[in-house]
Design an enzyme around this catalytic site. Structure first.
Site, PDB file in Angstrom:
ATOM      1  CG  HIS A 146     -42.821 -56.117 -67.623  1.00 38.44           C
ATOM      2  ND1 HIS A 146     -42.088 -55.922 -68.769  1.00 38.44           N
ATOM      3  CD2 HIS A 146     -44.098 -55.764 -67.936  1.00 38.44           C
ATOM      4  CE1 HIS A 146     -42.882 -55.474 -69.726  1.00 38.44           C
ATOM      5  NE2 HIS A 146     -44.108 -55.363 -69.232  1.00 38.44           N
TER       6      HIS A 146
ATOM      7  CG  ASN B 116     -42.271 -51.695 -71.680  1.00 36.25           C
ATOM      8  OD1 ASN B 116     -42.795 -51.526 -70.581  1.00 36.25           O
ATOM      9  ND2 ASN B 116     -42.811 -52.455 -72.622  1.00 36.25           N
TER      10      ASN B 116
ATOM     11  CE1 TYR C  22     -42.074 -58.792 -70.784  1.00 38.81           C
ATOM     12  CE2 TYR C  22     -44.399 -58.626 -70.191  1.00 38.81           C
ATOM     13  CZ  TYR C  22     -43.370 -58.407 -71.088  1.00 38.81           C
ATOM     14  OH  TYR C  22     -43.642 -57.809 -72.300  1.00 38.81           O
TER      15      TYR C  22
ATOM     16  NE  ARG D 232     -37.756 -56.453 -78.562  1.00 41.55           N
ATOM     17  CZ  ARG D 232     -39.043 -56.739 -78.434  1.00 41.55           C
ATOM     18  NH1 ARG D 232     -39.963 -55.879 -78.832  1.00 41.55           N
ATOM     19  NH2 ARG D 232     -39.426 -57.891 -77.912  1.00 41.55           N
TER      20      ARG D 232
ATOM     21  CB  CYS E 175     -47.818 -52.451 -67.965  1.00 47.05           C
ATOM     22  SG  CYS E 175     -47.225 -54.016 -68.666  1.00 47.05           S
TER      23      CYS E 175
END
Length: 430
Positions: A199, A150, A250, A96, A171
């Site tokens: 998102h 995700n 988002y 990440r 989510c």
């Protein structure tokens, strides 16, 4: 499975520090959701043990007699399972951090679920998710996969296009959005129409006691709840007015992108580095043998209401309730401006056969439709690249995405990110 036997729940990626939140939800609904066995599966021995032992203490503290087994064996975990909850992070938090720190070198936003960072997370994850789906199909053909991994919508679509249909993507953003609007409009009976992709979503119609109050709510500054993992913007009121709808937090990465990029550059640490510190703090807390419940520190992550979303869905599937949940499902004929095999995020009735999209009020907001069409094409190409390793599809995804666009920049950033993630990309040729 008979009710007397109870359910077998497999949690794949159980070393996630969110897992105690999930177990808290199963404890909450124990009377109507009988669990015979929890399988805590993770390839990380340390995290599986620390988190799993806390979860066992939580179950024992509440006197739940569910069997709890910790394992690194995927087949053991999913064999004869009723529900398989997946919350994996391929490459863990160091991957990440790469997603968030490489793109700024090319003037691009580094974020874990959207833009080129989200693209690379999907590329790492799709092969693993398809493998898990294959094992579930072989060893638990009646099981539902509940996907929290995700980018949830993209991953769910990839697994469906791989041929596994009994998957529902989840989510926590939808439940947070709708709950925050209810808190800001507390009087009367409130109904909302929600539409989007994971998102990338909006509440585009609000009624109070049967009266359309959408424009009034927008004028009054009704907005979605802030999220701990998204830097705040002071433009939300103006952006809501322009969008003509209450938008997912988002979407600020699209609507306020320069501010978000500057925040990332100026913060000194990317979100992944912050999460790594929080995770170690949580694991230290979880290691305390006297701890028998989820700690408050867990709320500093982005998973508020995680257990409510996941466990409510399992509850409604098992109990055949017909209750409404906002989830990621195959479009079918729900939205006529998208393709039937596209995965969308909409309100669905839940029964033992799965999630069934409810009819939507006509969407006159062309802004919403245009953004959905554009980003959905990015998602289609991202899925294609993730399944096949097609670099041309990867670049098609990037040049159409609003946060990328420039071919030369996208190609250079893609080359570096593919190289950095080579160990997790079996579908690509190097």
């Amino acid at each position: 499975m008979s009710e007397k036997q109870g359910l077998k729940i497999a949690i794949i990626g159980s070393g996630s520090t969110y897992t105690p939140e999930l177990i808290d939800g199963f404890i909450r609904l124990r009377e109507t959701l009988p669990v015979r066995q929890f399988m805590f599966m993770d390839i990380d021995d340390r995290k599986r043990t620390i988190v799993g032992e806390l979860c066992i203490r939580m179950l024992r503290e509440e006197k739940m007699d569910s069997e709890a087994i910790l394992t690194a064996d995927l087949d053991e975990a999913v064999r004869d399972a009723d529900y398989v909850i997946i919350q994996i992070r391929v490459g863990k938090l160091p991957a990440r951090i790469l997603d968030e720190t490489i793109p700024p070198k090319y003037g691009l936003l580094g974020q874990e679920t959207t833009g080129i960072g989200g693209f690379m997370k999907a590329q790492r994850t799709i092969p693993v998710m398809c493998h898990i789906a294959d094992r579930v199909r072989e060893l638990a053909p009646e099981a539902f996969i509940i996907n929290f991994t995700n980018p949830s919508g993209i991953i769910t679509e990839a697994v469906m296009k791989h041929g596994f249909k009994r998957i529902i993507g989840l989510c926590n953003v939808p439940i947070n959005m709708t709950a925050s609007v209810r808190e800001q409009i507390p009087d009367g009976e409130l109904t909302m129409d929600y539409v989007g992709l994971n998102h990338l979503s909006w509440i585009y119609h609000i009624e109070q006691d049967g009266r359309d109050i959408t424009e009034e709510a927008i004028r009054q500054g009704v907005k979605s709840e802030r999220m701990n993992n998204i830097p705040p913007s002071d433009l939300d009121r103006e952006i809501t007015a322009v969008a003509g709808a209450v938008y997912s937090p988002y979407l600020e990465y699209f609507y306020d992108r320069e501010h978000k990029k500057k925040h990332n550059l100026d913060s000194g640490k990317c979100r992944g580095e912050e999460c790594m510190e929080i995770e170690e703090q949580l694991l230290a807390l979880y290691s305390e043998k006297t701890l028998c419940r989820k700690p408050e520190l867990l709320n500093k992550r982005g998973g508020h209401r995680y257990s409510e979303v996941a466990v409510n869905l399992v509850h409604d599937l098992y109990n055949n309730t017909g209750n409404v949940n906002i989830v990621n499902v195959r479009n079918g004929d729900t939205l006529d401006f998208l393709e039937p095999d596209d995965v969308i995020e909409v309100a669905c009735a839940i029964d033992r056969d799965g999630a069934h999209p409810l009819p939507l009020r006509k969407i006159d907001n062309t802004h919403i439709k245009t953004m959905m069409e554009t980003v959905k094409e990015y998602e289609r190409q991202t899925v294609n690249a993730g399944l096949t390793g097609d670099r041309t599809a990867a670049l098609r995804a990037m040049v159409v995405h609003p946060l990328m666009g420039d071919y030369t920049t996208s190609q250079k950033c893609l080359d570096e990110m593919l190289s950095a993630n080579q160990a997790y990309l079996p579908q690509y040729k190097f």
